[in-house]
Design a protein around this motif. Structure first.
Motif, mmCIF file in Angstrom:
data_model
loop_
_atom_site.group_PDB
_atom_site.id
_atom_site.type_symbol
_atom_site.label_atom_id
_atom_site.label_comp_id
_atom_site.label_asym_id
_atom_site.label_seq_id
_atom_site.Cartn_x
_atom_site.Cartn_y
_atom_site.Cartn_z
ATOM 1 N N ALA A 227 23.341 -18.674 -0.092
ATOM 2 C CA ALA A 227 23.077 -18.903 -1.518
ATOM 3 C C ALA A 227 24.345 -18.759 -2.350
ATOM 4 O O ALA A 227 24.531 -19.461 -3.352
ATOM 5 C CB ALA A 227 22.006 -17.931 -2.010
ATOM 6 N N GLN A 369 12.181 -18.070 1.964
ATOM 7 C CA GLN A 369 13.535 -18.494 2.337
ATOM 8 C C GLN A 369 13.742 -19.974 2.040
ATOM 9 O O GLN A 369 14.821 -20.380 1.579
ATOM 10 C CB GLN A 369 13.787 -18.208 3.819
ATOM 11 C CG GLN A 369 13.845 -16.730 4.160
ATOM 12 C CD GLN A 369 14.270 -16.494 5.595
ATOM 13 O OE1 GLN A 369 15.266 -17.051 6.065
ATOM 14 N NE2 GLN A 369 13.511 -15.658 6.303
ATOM 15 N N ASN A 372 14.452 -20.356 -1.626
ATOM 16 C CA ASN A 372 15.789 -19.930 -2.009
ATOM 17 C C ASN A 372 16.854 -20.934 -1.580
ATOM 18 O O ASN A 372 17.801 -21.201 -2.327
ATOM 19 C CB ASN A 372 16.096 -18.557 -1.404
ATOM 20 C CG ASN A 372 15.268 -17.452 -2.038
ATOM 21 O OD1 ASN A 372 14.862 -17.564 -3.190
ATOM 22 N ND2 ASN A 372 15.004 -16.392 -1.284
#
Length: 570
Positions: A227, A369, A372
């Motif tokens: 990220a 996940q 994200n």
């Protein structure tokens, strides 16, 4: 011996730094590295003259057209015993010695000759980038050397780009800015290389006249799964575009990386996903093929509907595939959360349908996940598991769009998935419009940047012209030869000191018609004489009067009159 001593001093400095300021003895490993470095420098001194250096070219590909937008020239050393060595292996050694200028000059000449061959083969618009070292940038003759190489190859400066690493600018920012602006004024393009590593500063993007910024390959390697790398890459793209600068991503080796960059408005990519570094002949073959990126990898393009089914029960996955195949989706499958993440890293996916109870990662965590890492996906949970806490938490966090139960009703399930795709396509259409607006804004910012650069250049030219004009006026003012300037209407616009002394008794001369205030210069009482000369009697002395028309080599208009005393013999 001198070289060995220099590297020994460098190693000693490093050893002292590692010892907290106290000297340490060399280790065998440090001694070995120093010896190897010395041997490499000795071999490198022979490499240029021995023809061991070669050039490879890696394409930069445009994410709007999918075509090659330019090339980067990469030096390669074909070492007689160690084999091929990339530039990052030997250029630091060249930088520490006096070899970087020699290698850099050779690279410029070699690239220009290759570009001439490509032009003769019909690829005249090809732009090639060359890396410039710190020593080269400090060389006051760099512009002259590049200009000579371009002239010899009959190329224009716009066909060549120079790449500079940000660390190079920090040695002397003021001198670097002066050098870069001088190179820019020649017509060369400039690229800031490896932006985002160590020294990156928004002020450098604003201060220096760069046309392109390259995101370091270190950020691209994990851009789909990390990220922080994703956020930094997006930030670099946004910052550069707001300043009217295009962005290239280095080290793009997978379709997933390319898809991320496509969706986030990157302009160009460079990496093995399209092509590795190639020699001139192999690159010529690639140019002839006119190969482009796949259409689904272009920046603004409608994608085929893609669906990912994740369930640890193979019979459930098979049943869902049979049910949904009629809806013309591109269907991917996975039997665990980790497999689902692997699929997402390789393929663009619009909608995810996942079970909850799976080995390893449960469905709620998998969808968290996925949210994200791939926030553009629409995520559905399809499960017979009735424990609601983890599911409720995931729904409240926005990780789950809908929760559906097993067993399912075929028509209802198809309807929910179709609704999810419609929601995704509305979001895609909004994003597409946003991309078009951002593209237009980027082009406008780029045009503004070019206009600002042009305005600065014009202002600098005006300043230089004013200085030249003042120098010329001062020279004429103190010239012992009388000089008079007339505008195109015959009015006196300039009189130097010698002319004022000669005609001072006639009263005010400037701003009056020459025919009336200087009648002695015009014996026929007209201003018809534009060029040529004649003699006139002025204040009891004979002068040769010469008149010249201005404007042949400038934008000036009017005439210039000079007087020189002559001897008249009876």
């Amino acid at each position: 011996a001198t070289t060995l001593s220099r590297y020994a001093d460098m190693a000693l400095t490093q050893a002292r730094a590692k010892g907290g300021g106290k000297f340490q003895f060399f280790s065998a490993e440090m001694n070995q590295r120093t010896v190897e470095r010395v041997e490499l420098e000795k071999s490198l001194r022979v490499a240029v003259s021995a023809g061991q250096l070669h050039v490879q070219y890696q394409p930069l590909v445009d994410l709007q057209s999918g075509a090659i937008a330019g090339l980067e020239a990469l030096a390669l050393w074909q070492h007689p015993t160690l084999g091929p060595l990339a530039a990052e292996r030997f250029m630091p050694i060249a930088e520490d010695s006096d070899l970087s200028d020699q290698i850099g000059d050779w690279l410029v000449r070699r690239v220009c000759l290759d570009m001439r061959l490509w032009r003769e083969a019909g690829y005249a618009e090809l732009n090639v980038a060359i890396n410039v070292s710190s020593r080269q940038l400090r060389d006051p003759l760099l512009g002259d050397k590049i200009g000579a190489a371009l002239v010899a190859a009959e190329l224009t400066p716009s066909q060549l780009s120079l790449e500079v690493m940000e660390a190079v600018l920090l040695h002397d920012p003021a001198a670097s800015e002066l050098a870069l602006r001088s190179l820019k004024e020649m017509g060369l393009s400039l690229t800031l290389d490896d932006f985002g590593t160590g020294y990156s500063s928004l002020s450098n993007l604003k201060r220096f006249p760069f046309d392109l910024v390259k995101i370091s390959a270190g950020f691209i390697h994990n851009v789909e799964s990390d990220a922080d790398d994703a956020a930094l890459s997006r930030s670099i793209i946004s910052m550069a575009h707001n300043l009217g600068i295009k962005v290239v991503a280095e080290g793009v080796d997978t379709e997933g990386q390319c898809d991320f960059l496509r969706r986030n408005m990157c302009d160009q990519i460079q990496g093995r996903y399209y092509a590795p570094p190639l020699d001139r002949l192999a690159l010529t073959t690639l140019l002839r093929e006119q190969r482009r990126l796949p259409s689904h990898m272009l920046r603004i393009v409608k994608q085929q509907r893609s669906l990912l089914l994740v369930d640890d029960e193979q019979n459930i996955v098979s049943a869902l595939k049979r049910l949904l195949r009629r809806d013309d989706y591109q269907i991917f499958t996975a039997n665990s959360g980790q497999e689902g993440l692997d699929v997402l890293a390789l393929h663009p996916v619009d909608v995810i349908v996942s079970d909850q109870r799976m080995p390893g990662i449960i469905g709620a965590d998998f969808l968290r996940q996925a949210k994200n890492l791939y926030p553009h996906t629409i995520r559905i949970m399809l499960s017979g598991y009735t424990e609601l806490q983890s599911v409720t938490d995931a729904v409240n966090e926005g990780a789950i769009y809908k929760f559906l139960t097993k067993p399912w009703d075929d028509d209802q399930l198809r309807g929910h998935i179709a609704d999810a795709f419609r929601m995704k396509e509305i979001a895609d259409e909004n994003e597409r419009l946003n991309l078009e607006v951002r593209t237009a804004n980027q082009e406008l910012a780029s045009a503004n940047r070019k206009m600002e650069q042009l305005l600065r250049e014009k202002q600098q030219q005006i300043t230089r012209d004013e200085i030249s004009l003042n120098v010329a006026r001062e020279v004429l003012q103190f010239l012992p030869l009388p000089v008079i300037g007339l505008d195109d209407q015959g009015m006196v616009a300039f009189v130097n000191g010698a002319a004022e002394s000669l005609f001072g008794r006639s009263g005010a001369i400037l701003g009056n018609q020459a025919l009336y205030v200087l009648p002695d210069l015009f014996p026929d009482s007209t201003l018809a004489l534009q060029t040529g000369s004649h003699q006139a009697l002025i204040e009891g002395s004979w002068f040769s009067v010469s008149m010249y028309s201005m404007g042949a080599n400038s934008a000036s208009r009017g005439s210039l009159i000079t007087l020189s005393r002559v001897e008249v013999h009876a």
